[in-house]
Design a protein around this motif. Structure first.
Motif, PDB file in Angstrom:
ATOM      1  N   ASP A  60      16.072 -82.565  53.843  1.00 33.08           N
ATOM      2  CA  ASP A  60      17.430 -82.079  53.605  1.00 33.08           C
ATOM      3  C   ASP A  60      18.067 -82.876  52.466  1.00 33.08           C
ATOM      4  OD1 ASP A  60      20.234 -81.421  53.898  1.00 33.08           O
ATOM      5  OD2 ASP A  60      19.779 -80.790  55.942  1.00 33.08           O
ATOM      6  N   ASP A 322      19.737 -86.391  53.250  1.00 40.44           N
ATOM      7  CA  ASP A 322      21.024 -85.757  52.965  1.00 40.44           C
ATOM      8  C   ASP A 322      22.190 -86.665  53.356  1.00 40.44           C
ATOM      9  OD1 ASP A 322      22.649 -83.276  52.407  1.00 40.44           O
ATOM     10  OD2 ASP A 322      23.126 -83.514  54.521  1.00 40.44           O
ATOM     11  N   HIS A 326      25.107 -88.305  51.124  1.00 42.11           N
ATOM     12  CA  HIS A 326      26.541 -88.062  51.385  1.00 42.11           C
ATOM     13  C   HIS A 326      27.307 -89.384  51.439  1.00 42.11           C
ATOM     14  CE1 HIS A 326      26.824 -83.780  51.969  1.00 42.11           C
ATOM     15  NE2 HIS A 326      25.920 -83.750  52.929  1.00 42.11           N
ATOM     16  N   HIS A 364      18.516 -78.103  49.458  1.00 42.11           N
ATOM     17  CA  HIS A 364      19.469 -78.167  48.342  1.00 42.11           C
ATOM     18  C   HIS A 364      19.433 -79.576  47.790  1.00 42.11           C
ATOM     19  CE1 HIS A 364      22.060 -80.606  50.784  1.00 42.11           C
ATOM     20  NE2 HIS A 364      21.860 -79.760  51.771  1.00 42.11           N
ATOM     21  N   HIS A 366      21.519 -83.002  45.617  1.00 41.31           N
ATOM     22  CA  HIS A 366      22.714 -83.855  45.648  1.00 41.31           C
ATOM     23  C   HIS A 366      23.020 -84.301  44.232  1.00 41.31           C
ATOM     24  CE1 HIS A 366      24.197 -84.739  49.711  1.00 41.31           C
ATOM     25  NE2 HIS A 366      22.991 -84.378  50.109  1.00 41.31           N
ATOM     26  N   HIS A 459      26.979 -81.901  47.984  1.00 41.60           N
ATOM     27  CA  HIS A 459      25.710 -81.294  47.581  1.00 41.60           C
ATOM     28  C   HIS A 459      25.761 -80.917  46.105  1.00 41.60           C
ATOM     29  CE1 HIS A 459      24.936 -79.747  51.961  1.00 41.60           C
ATOM     30  NE2 HIS A 459      24.909 -81.057  51.864  1.00 41.60           N
TER      31      HIS A 459
HETATM   32 ZN   LIG Z   1      24.542 -82.213  53.515  1.00 38.85          ZN
END
Ligand SMILES: [Zn+2]
Length: 496
Positions: A60, A322, A326, A364, A366, A459
């Motif tokens: 992710d 992910d 973040h 996806h 970043h 993202h």
């Molecule tokens: Zn995310």
């Protein structure tokens, strides 16, 4: 034919077939290594057999830039300068680019991107396996606009289906293997609107188990499966209002594992539910020895799946690359990226890519980027050293901005590491750039420089890589819509 064209053709025909100029660099290691790559690629033949098994690895938020950072990180840990290190997924023969936008989002979230992988179409942000005919956040949408999943299709072929994730099993990416939800946040019934026509995501996993669609699920998020007032073996509190889903699955013959020991001891001939923590599992950098690694989970899952002679579909998610992105904390993103790479390496020792389609991708990206003319061997999580004029390794001086301060090799476009945050975290946007030492910058908790202040880095909409081996993997080339990946998986399992 014009005179000019005729002249051109005759000139072309007169060219010698081979250049005879001596090549000064032909004994360079760069040159001979590259010749070996060409020879190896010439030997790659497309595999057009039917795939018995499909393993879909999804990290992710593993943008190409995050994967790049993981490469350097692992290469430097192994004692090299980093750049020439090759990740296990980078050894797969076929590579394409996946366009990750959704039907309403230039920048996607994980729900519709995971749905694209599992249904073959794009849909709206925030929804799990719901067609655009159904509204986001609408309790009726799952019944009227729910999509058929790859798991349902291969179950009909007699295959087993497994899910592994270091995120909550009810989080968007694993949920897209088995659930249909108009709102990705409806993970358990405490989050579902009253009298909602669709069930929460955890309850849908039990329904999928009952229907023979899910045969193994290992990951985080025990709170969505245990009732409020019950704590699990790890002391995590449940929050369901209605049922104890773990007891229900156990009563139906499922084994329940809650730590590394009980997972490795599980009987892989029976279905297994593993729940490791109230919410997401730990970041790899913080993982206690009692918690299984992604490699441990991958090994148990593949052993379990291999018991079905009709084959399997296994989705394995590195769920927390992910979350570290973040948080603007690249050190944890690359340590989880490394855990993901090691799980791929393990899987490749256990399966035969003659009969198993292995796909590695991200849902996806970043907004992580690398700038600044750093010399080779600069610690990827730290401050940028200048390029040395001679030799191959970096200079001992730091590259500097016009403000005379050094900067980190990596930076985020936005997030909690914003340079605009004031003294001691004050939200007055009067901040100036930090001046950490190299030791401080390479600390596991360090936040890379970021620009726009946001509580959570966002993202990116940029394409992510698809890397693949096995039956029909050669179709995963070029720049394709993300939902094409489903169609390659479908062709691979259903080819005559
Ligand atoms: Zn995310």
């Amino acid at each position: 034919m014009s005179v000019r064209l005729a002249t051109l053709i005759s000139a072309a025909l007169a060219l010698p077939a081979f250049a005879e100029v001596p090549i000064a660099q032909k004994d360079s290691k760069w040159y001979t290594d590259a010749e070996a790559v060409i020879a190896a690629r010439e030997a790659i033949a497309p595999n057009t057999k039917r795939a018995k098994n499909v393993i879909l690895f999804v990290a992710d938020g593993n943008s190409l830039s995050t994967q790049y950072a993981t490469r350097i990180w692992m290469g430097q840990k192994a004692g090299g300068l980093g750049d020439d290190f090759v990740l296990p997924q980078e050894k797969l023969p076929f590579v394409g680019l996946s366009k990750t936008y959704t039907s309403n989002g230039q920048t996607p979230d994980s729900a519709p991107t995971a749905s694209a992988l599992n249904t073959g179409i794009k849909s709206r942000n925030g929804t799990v396996n719901i067609d655009d005919a159904g509204d986001f956040d609408s309790c009726d949408a799952a019944a009227t606009a729910g999509l058929t999943t790859f798991a349902e299709i291969v179950t009909d072929m007699g295959k087993s289906v497994g899910i592994v994730s270091t995120a909550r099993l009810t989080h968007a990416t694993p949920a897209a293997v088995f659930a249909k939800s108009a709102q990705r946040d409806w993970e358990d019934d405490s989050e579902l609107p009253p009298d909602c026509a669709q069930k929460d995501i955890a309850a849908q996993m039990v329904d999928a188990a009952d229907a023979g669609i899910i045969d193994l699920a290992l990951g985080g998020g025990s709170r969505g499966f245990f009732p409020n007032g019950i704590t699990d073996e790890n002391g995590a509190a449940g929050r369901r209002l209605d049922r104890n889903l773990v007891e229900e699955l156990k009563a139906k013959g499922w084994q329940y594992a809650w730590n590394r020991e009980t997972t490795l001891a599980a009987d892989t001939t029976k279905p297994i539910l593993g729940l490791y923590g109230e919410s997401h599992m730990n970041y790899e950098a913080d993982r206690p020895e009692t918690e299984p690694s992604l490699t441990d989970l991958t090994e148990v899952a593949i052993k379990s799946m291999q018991g079905n002679e009709n084959g399997y579909y296994l989705m394995i998610e590195g769920g927390r690359v992910d979350h570290a992105n973040h948080a603007g904390n690249m050190a944890r993103a690359v340590t989880d990226g490394e855990a993901f790479a090691l799980a791929i390496e393990k899987a490749l020792t256990m399966v035969d890519t003659e009969e198993t389609l292995v796909i590695v991708t991200a849902d996806h990206g970043h907004g992580l980027e690398f700038n600044g003319y750093c010399g080779r061997g600069t610690p990827i999580t730290g401050l940028c050293y200048d390029v040395a004029d001679n030799g191959n390794e970096h200079a001992e001086t730091f590259a500097q901005g016009l403000d005379g301060k050094p900067f980190t090799v990596a930076g985020y476009m936005n997030g909690p590491g914003s340079v605009m945050v004031g003294e001691e975290g004050a939200n007055d946007w009067t901040g100036t750039r930090k001046v950490p030492t190299q030791e401080e910058a390479t600390h596991i908790d360090y936040l890379q420089d970021a620009l726009v202040p946001l509580p959570s880095e966002s993202h990116s909409a940029v394409d992510v890589p698809i890397m693949a081996a096995g039956p029909w993997a050669h179709l995963l080339g070029g720049v394709v819509e993300q939902n094409v990946i489903f169609h390659v998986m479908l062709k691979a399992v259903s080819t005559e």
